[in-house]
Design an enzyme around this catalytic site. Sequence first.
Site, PDB file in Angstrom:
ATOM      1  N   VAL A   1     116.064  82.373  45.786  1.00 21.54           N
ATOM      2  CA  VAL A   1     115.753  81.617  46.985  1.00 21.54           C
ATOM      3  C   VAL A   1     115.180  82.534  48.070  1.00 21.54           C
ATOM      4  CG1 VAL A   1     118.111  81.891  47.883  1.00 21.54           C
ATOM      5  CG2 VAL A   1     116.675  80.022  48.737  1.00 21.54           C
TER       6      VAL A   1
ATOM      7  N   TYR B   1     113.048  82.251  52.223  1.00 21.04           N
ATOM      8  CA  TYR B   1     112.859  81.433  53.432  1.00 21.04           C
ATOM      9  C   TYR B   1     111.507  81.770  54.037  1.00 21.04           C
ATOM     10  CZ  TYR B   1     113.702  79.743  58.237  1.00 21.04           C
ATOM     11  OH  TYR B   1     113.616  79.113  59.449  1.00 21.04           O
TER      12      TYR B   1
ATOM     13  N   GLY C   1     108.611  82.978  39.919  1.00 22.77           N
ATOM     14  CA  GLY C   1     109.822  83.678  39.560  1.00 22.77           C
ATOM     15  C   GLY C   1     110.629  84.002  40.806  1.00 22.77           C
ATOM     16  N   GLY C   2     111.845  84.463  40.608  1.00 22.10           N
ATOM     17  CA  GLY C   2     112.663  84.893  41.732  1.00 22.10           C
ATOM     18  C   GLY C   2     113.672  83.857  42.191  1.00 22.10           C
TER      19      GLY C   2
ATOM     20  N   ILE D   1     108.415  89.100  47.151  1.00 20.08           N
ATOM     21  CA  ILE D   1     107.306  88.799  46.247  1.00 20.08           C
ATOM     22  C   ILE D   1     107.815  87.907  45.130  1.00 20.08           C
ATOM     23  CG2 ILE D   1     105.664  89.770  44.578  1.00 20.08           C
ATOM     24  CD1 ILE D   1     105.624  92.327  46.271  1.00 20.08           C
ATOM     25  N   GLY D   2     107.068  86.860  44.839  1.00 25.26           N
ATOM     26  CA  GLY D   2     107.364  85.986  43.713  1.00 25.26           C
ATOM     27  C   GLY D   2     106.067  85.402  43.201  1.00 25.26           C
TER      28      GLY D   2
ATOM     29  N   GLY E   1     102.911  84.529  45.630  1.00 25.95           N
ATOM     30  CA  GLY E   1     102.522  85.848  46.105  1.00 25.95           C
ATOM     31  C   GLY E   1     103.583  86.551  46.913  1.00 25.95           C
ATOM     32  N   PHE E   2     103.262  86.887  48.167  1.00 26.25           N
ATOM     33  CA  PHE E   2     104.158  87.719  48.969  1.00 26.25           C
ATOM     34  C   PHE E   2     104.386  87.103  50.345  1.00 26.25           C
ATOM     35  CE2 PHE E   2      99.823  89.336  49.586  1.00 26.25           C
ATOM     36  CZ  PHE E   2      99.711  89.338  50.972  1.00 26.25           C
TER      37      PHE E   2
ATOM     38  N   CYS F   1     116.688  86.225  48.180  1.00 27.88           N
ATOM     39  CA  CYS F   1     116.285  86.789  46.887  1.00 27.88           C
ATOM     40  C   CYS F   1     117.484  87.106  46.002  1.00 27.88           C
ATOM     41  CB  CYS F   1     115.429  88.042  47.087  1.00 27.88           C
ATOM     42  SG  CYS F   1     113.960  87.769  48.098  1.00 27.88           S
TER      43      CYS F   1
END
Length: 232
Positions: A86, A88, A83-84, A150-151, A162-163, A180
């Site tokens: 863009v 980097y 989820g989420g 986090i995604g 994860g993160f 994000c």
Amino acid sequence: MNRSITSHSRYCLLYNLGLMPYIDALEWQRSLLQERIKNPNLEDVLILLEHPPVYTLGQGATPEFLKFDLDNNTYSVYIVERGGEVTYHCPGQLVGYPILNLQRYRQDLHWYLRQLEEVLIRALARYGLEGERITGFTGVWVQGRKVAAIGIKVSRWITMHGFALNVCPDMTGFERIVPCGISDKPVGCLAELIPGITCDEVRANIAQSFAEVFDVELVTADPHGNLPTIKV
């Protein structure tokens, strides 16, 4: 490495790695997830690593948040199942990929996201930094700057992705995106507040905080496939 957990202990294998191409880590996560869907008794996993420069977009991400042409550019870009929006990744950013069976914890995705935030907040507190949540957003901020994104993706209550914690990265890569999808809240890194900080020293704090928050015993695993030997 298919040693199953017992009913008396909750172990989590820790893979503490260096720089790994994003696509290699992605395929590894997918493999670990599928193995655990087939055999839910396999241990949980936490992977800590760094990536060469890469941009990733979650499912349904908005291309307008890229400041370059997605179809004509020289950057490494992946559209993935998390989820989420863009984000980097680059060296100096510590990335964590938990592969957890949430049936052992709580079958609640909002709870899981808050737990990941708590891991990061506790790790920051070890440096005297106050990590903050912002209502309506996912991630962790310090002094108004987002330091952790986090995604996640969850299949059959098994997690992946994860993160990502900005420790000491080259921040210029973030200038090519709206991180994000949040245009009015800047990104930051720990090195701006703690000069000289490195990912190597932060790894141990992240691992310790993860063990506390999820109430697991971390067991350092050999990335070459040998049985884990060192307890953390």
